[in-house]
Design a protein around this motif. Structure first.
Motif, PDB file in Angstrom:
ATOM      1  N   ARG A  12       0.835  -1.261   0.251  1.00  0.00           N
ATOM      2  CA  ARG A  12      -0.076   0.029  -0.082  1.00  0.00           C
ATOM      3  C   ARG A  12       0.813   1.045   0.053  1.00  0.00           C
ATOM      4  O   ARG A  12       0.697   2.318  -0.500  1.00  0.00           O
ATOM      5  N   GLU A  13       1.980   1.219   0.859  1.00  0.00           N
ATOM      6  CA  GLU A  13       2.933   2.320   0.866  1.00  0.00           C
ATOM      7  C   GLU A  13       3.523   2.662  -0.537  1.00  0.00           C
ATOM      8  O   GLU A  13       3.628   3.953  -0.912  1.00  0.00           O
ATOM      9  N   MET A  14       3.750   1.525  -1.585  1.00  0.00           N
ATOM     10  CA  MET A  14       4.380   1.835  -2.589  1.00  0.00           C
ATOM     11  C   MET A  14       3.442   2.421  -3.584  1.00  0.00           C
ATOM     12  O   MET A  14       3.812   3.295  -4.415  1.00  0.00           O
ATOM     13  N   ILE A  15       2.069   2.186  -3.356  1.00  0.00           N
ATOM     14  CA  ILE A  15       1.108   2.483  -4.235  1.00  0.00           C
ATOM     15  C   ILE A  15       0.823   4.218  -3.872  1.00  0.00           C
ATOM     16  O   ILE A  15       0.908   4.949  -4.816  1.00  0.00           O
ATOM     17  N   ALA A  16       0.756   4.517  -2.719  1.00  0.00           N
ATOM     18  CA  ALA A  16       0.263   5.657  -2.140  1.00  0.00           C
ATOM     19  C   ALA A  16       1.798   6.721  -2.415  1.00  0.00           C
ATOM     20  O   ALA A  16       1.459   7.915  -2.681  1.00  0.00           O
ATOM     21  N   SER A  17       3.043   6.128  -2.377  1.00  0.00           N
ATOM     22  CA  SER A  17       4.148   6.965  -2.612  1.00  0.00           C
ATOM     23  C   SER A  17       4.366   7.202  -4.149  1.00  0.00           C
ATOM     24  O   SER A  17       5.152   8.019  -4.652  1.00  0.00           O
ATOM     25  N   GLY A  18       3.529   6.292  -5.096  1.00  0.00           N
ATOM     26  CA  GLY A  18       3.766   6.341  -6.577  1.00  0.00           C
ATOM     27  C   GLY A  18       4.757   5.686  -6.915  1.00  0.00           C
ATOM     28  O   GLY A  18       5.182   5.803  -8.285  1.00  0.00           O
ATOM     29  N   ARG A  19       5.533   4.841  -6.138  1.00  0.00           N
ATOM     30  CA  ARG A  19       6.320   3.872  -6.922  1.00  0.00           C
ATOM     31  C   ARG A  19       5.843   2.783  -7.677  1.00  0.00           C
ATOM     32  O   ARG A  19       6.305   2.442  -8.632  1.00  0.00           O
ATOM     33  N   LEU A  20       4.546   2.530  -7.075  1.00  0.00           N
ATOM     34  CA  LEU A  20       3.658   1.734  -7.963  1.00  0.00           C
ATOM     35  C   LEU A  20       2.201   2.457  -8.413  1.00  0.00           C
ATOM     36  O   LEU A  20       1.758   3.045  -7.586  1.00  0.00           O
ATOM     37  N   ARG A  21       2.164   2.861  -9.614  1.00  0.00           N
ATOM     38  CA  ARG A  21       0.990   3.314 -10.217  1.00  0.00           C
ATOM     39  C   ARG A  21      -0.056   2.695 -10.933  1.00  0.00           C
ATOM     40  O   ARG A  21      -0.041   1.400 -11.098  1.00  0.00           O
ATOM     41  N   PRO A  22      -1.130   3.208 -10.911  1.00  0.00           N
ATOM     42  CA  PRO A  22      -2.372   2.438 -11.445  1.00  0.00           C
ATOM     43  C   PRO A  22      -2.041   1.871 -13.017  1.00  0.00           C
ATOM     44  O   PRO A  22      -1.453   2.676 -13.901  1.00  0.00           O
ATOM     45  N   GLY A  23      -2.296   0.569 -13.228  1.00  0.00           N
ATOM     46  CA  GLY A  23      -1.877  -0.178 -14.447  1.00  0.00           C
ATOM     47  C   GLY A  23      -0.520  -0.721 -14.391  1.00  0.00           C
ATOM     48  O   GLY A  23      -0.176  -1.344 -15.114  1.00  0.00           O
ATOM     49  N   ASP A  24       0.675  -0.316 -13.260  1.00  0.00           N
ATOM     50  CA  ASP A  24       1.874  -0.747 -13.330  1.00  0.00           C
ATOM     51  C   ASP A  24       1.713  -2.477 -12.984  1.00  0.00           C
ATOM     52  O   ASP A  24       0.939  -2.892 -12.303  1.00  0.00           O
ATOM     53  N   ARG A  25       2.790  -3.132 -13.567  1.00  0.00           N
ATOM     54  CA  ARG A  25       2.854  -4.455 -13.285  1.00  0.00           C
ATOM     55  C   ARG A  25       3.792  -4.752 -11.983  1.00  0.00           C
ATOM     56  O   ARG A  25       4.938  -3.833 -12.025  1.00  0.00           O
ATOM     57  N   LEU A  26       3.479  -5.174 -10.903  1.00  0.00           N
ATOM     58  CA  LEU A  26       4.492  -5.669  -9.923  1.00  0.00           C
ATOM     59  C   LEU A  26       5.540  -6.178 -10.279  1.00  0.00           C
ATOM     60  O   LEU A  26       5.633  -7.436 -11.220  1.00  0.00           O
ATOM     61  N   PRO A  27       6.834  -6.423  -9.678  1.00  0.00           N
ATOM     62  CA  PRO A  27       7.837  -7.169 -10.033  1.00  0.00           C
ATOM     63  C   PRO A  27       7.473  -8.552  -9.612  1.00  0.00           C
ATOM     64  O   PRO A  27       6.772  -8.950  -9.029  1.00  0.00           O
ATOM     65  N   ARG A  28       8.238  -9.505 -10.290  1.00  0.00           N
ATOM     66  CA  ARG A  28       7.914 -10.971  -9.971  1.00  0.00           C
ATOM     67  C   ARG A  28       8.249 -11.223  -8.343  1.00  0.00           C
ATOM     68  O   ARG A  28       8.822 -10.339  -7.946  1.00  0.00           O
ATOM     69  N   GLU A  29       7.438 -12.139  -8.231  1.00  0.00           N
ATOM     70  CA  GLU A  29       7.079 -12.393  -6.686  1.00  0.00           C
ATOM     71  C   GLU A  29       8.401 -12.552  -6.060  1.00  0.00           C
ATOM     72  O   GLU A  29       8.788 -11.821  -4.972  1.00  0.00           O
ATOM     73  N   ALA A  30       9.356 -13.412  -6.575  1.00  0.00           N
ATOM     74  CA  ALA A  30      10.657 -13.816  -5.758  1.00  0.00           C
ATOM     75  C   ALA A  30      11.543 -12.192  -5.647  1.00  0.00           C
ATOM     76  O   ALA A  30      11.808 -11.779  -4.466  1.00  0.00           O
ATOM     77  N   ASP A  31      11.468 -11.465  -6.585  1.00  0.00           N
ATOM     78  CA  ASP A  31      12.110  -9.910  -6.764  1.00  0.00           C
ATOM     79  C   ASP A  31      11.452  -9.359  -5.557  1.00  0.00           C
ATOM     80  O   ASP A  31      12.213  -8.506  -4.784  1.00  0.00           O
ATOM     81  N   LEU A  32      10.103  -9.284  -5.533  1.00  0.00           N
ATOM     82  CA  LEU A  32       9.302  -8.206  -4.630  1.00  0.00           C
ATOM     83  C   LEU A  32       9.499  -8.761  -3.170  1.00  0.00           C
ATOM     84  O   LEU A  32       9.577  -7.797  -2.192  1.00  0.00           O
ATOM     85  N   ALA A  33       9.247  -9.778  -2.996  1.00  0.00           N
ATOM     86  CA  ALA A  33       9.493 -10.243  -1.578  1.00  0.00           C
ATOM     87  C   ALA A  33      10.996 -10.190  -1.006  1.00  0.00           C
ATOM     88  O   ALA A  33      11.077  -9.567  -0.115  1.00  0.00           O
ATOM     89  N   ALA A  34      11.995 -10.082  -1.737  1.00  0.00           N
ATOM     90  CA  ALA A  34      13.443  -9.671  -1.481  1.00  0.00           C
ATOM     91  C   ALA A  34      13.553  -8.303  -1.369  1.00  0.00           C
ATOM     92  O   ALA A  34      14.063  -7.795  -0.348  1.00  0.00           O
ATOM     93  N   MET A  35      13.002  -7.809  -2.226  1.00  0.00           N
ATOM     94  CA  MET A  35      12.645  -5.971  -2.044  1.00  0.00           C
ATOM     95  C   MET A  35      12.123  -5.572  -0.829  1.00  0.00           C
ATOM     96  O   MET A  35      12.604  -4.565  -0.217  1.00  0.00           O
ATOM     97  N   LEU A  36      11.071  -6.094  -0.312  1.00  0.00           N
ATOM     98  CA  LEU A  36      10.332  -5.702   0.755  1.00  0.00           C
ATOM     99  C   LEU A  36      10.917  -6.531   1.983  1.00  0.00           C
ATOM    100  O   LEU A  36      10.581  -6.221   3.048  1.00  0.00           O
ATOM    101  N   GLY A  37      11.734  -7.552   1.959  1.00  0.00           N
ATOM    102  CA  GLY A  37      12.315  -8.170   3.035  1.00  0.00           C
ATOM    103  C   GLY A  37      11.083  -9.047   3.852  1.00  0.00           C
ATOM    104  O   GLY A  37      10.932  -9.229   4.861  1.00  0.00           O
ATOM    105  N   LEU A  38      10.388  -9.652   2.817  1.00  0.00           N
ATOM    106  CA  LEU A  38       9.213 -10.512   3.367  1.00  0.00           C
ATOM    107  C   LEU A  38       9.384 -11.822   2.651  1.00  0.00           C
ATOM    108  O   LEU A  38      10.203 -12.161   1.621  1.00  0.00           O
ATOM    109  N   SER A  39       8.903 -12.871   3.398  1.00  0.00           N
ATOM    110  CA  SER A  39       8.736 -14.121   2.710  1.00  0.00           C
ATOM    111  C   SER A  39       7.633 -14.081   1.670  1.00  0.00           C
ATOM    112  O   SER A  39       6.686 -13.557   1.409  1.00  0.00           O
TER     113      SER A  39
END
Length: 228
Positions: A12-39
């Motif tokens: 939600r913070e990524m969307i609110a800050s504009g790092r992700l915008r309407p219509g944007d594709r999220l990074p691959r699951e493995a990449d996004l998990a690593a980026m956010l420090g999440l499983s």
């Protein structure tokens, strides 16, 4: 805060800050998990939750995208909540509608285009020609949505569309059981429409308030417990 809730908050913070915008594709699951420090499991649960409330759109074989974030779609959860509640919740919905829609009607008197006014006039003609309560209520719903749309506020339009949907059954019920209700509805719609055409925001608001309060008061009296 659970791990899944933390994942939802981070996206939600990524969307609110504009790092992700309407219509944007999220990074691959493995990449996004690593980026956010999440499983990956917690991220997967977060994506599933956000897709249920139309923030994310999971496209099999393609990826996950941020939706257009249209207010009406995001507010569908409100309509779902209202549908699930029982007891006096419908009266509370009508109370909220009474607070908001007259103000929207006043704004519509100032902002409605000639095309929008013509559309409302056509709905009024259809309502006057209706032969069943269901037809009239369908026109009634479209008439009110048209007015709110003419106010030009997409958030308000989305909110009223969601809280208005559960009241449709009550409107049909009133039409079937309250003698004179249909004629009053048509007359009150005509008064609102005339005020909109005259660009009289004060009259449009007053007529809308009387119209909506009438439905609320009828439901209140119809559901009130009767004495022995």
């Amino acid at each position: 805060m659970s791990v899944t809730d933390e994942a939802i908050t981070r996206i939600r913070e990524m969307i609110a800050s504009g790092r992700l915008r309407p219509g944007d594709r999220l990074p691959r699951e493995a990449d996004l998990a690593a980026m956010l420090g999440l499983s990956r499991n917690s991220l997967r649960e977060a994506v599933r939750a956000l897709s249920l409330i139309h923030v994310l759109d999971v496209r099999q074989g393609d990826g996950t995208y941020v939706t257009g974030l249209e207010p009406e779609r995001l507010l569908e959860a409100v309509g779902f909540m209202v549908e699930l509640r029982h007891g006096g919740s419908l009266l509370e919905v009508l109370e909220v509608r009474r607070m908001l829609e007259p103000a929207a009607t006043a704004t519509a008197a100032l902002r409605a285009t000639a095309e929008q006014l013509a559309g409302l006039e056509e709905l009024q003609r259809r309502a006057e020609a209706a032969t069943t309560v269901e037809e009239l209520v369908e026109c009634d719903v479209d008439f009110h949505r048209g007015i709110v749309a003419a106010a030009g506020n997409s958030v308000l339009s989305g909110l009223l569309a969601q809280i208005g949907s559960p009241t449709v059954r009550a409107r049909v019920w009133r039409g079937l059981t309250d003698e004179g209700a249909l004629a009053r509805t048509l007359a009150e719609h005509r008064a609102i429409l005339d005020a909109l055409r005259a660009r009289r925001a004060d009259l449009a608001q007053a007529y809308a308030l009387v119209h909506i309060a009438g439905v609320e008061e009828w439901l209140r009296s119809s559901t009130a417990p009767t004495g022995d």
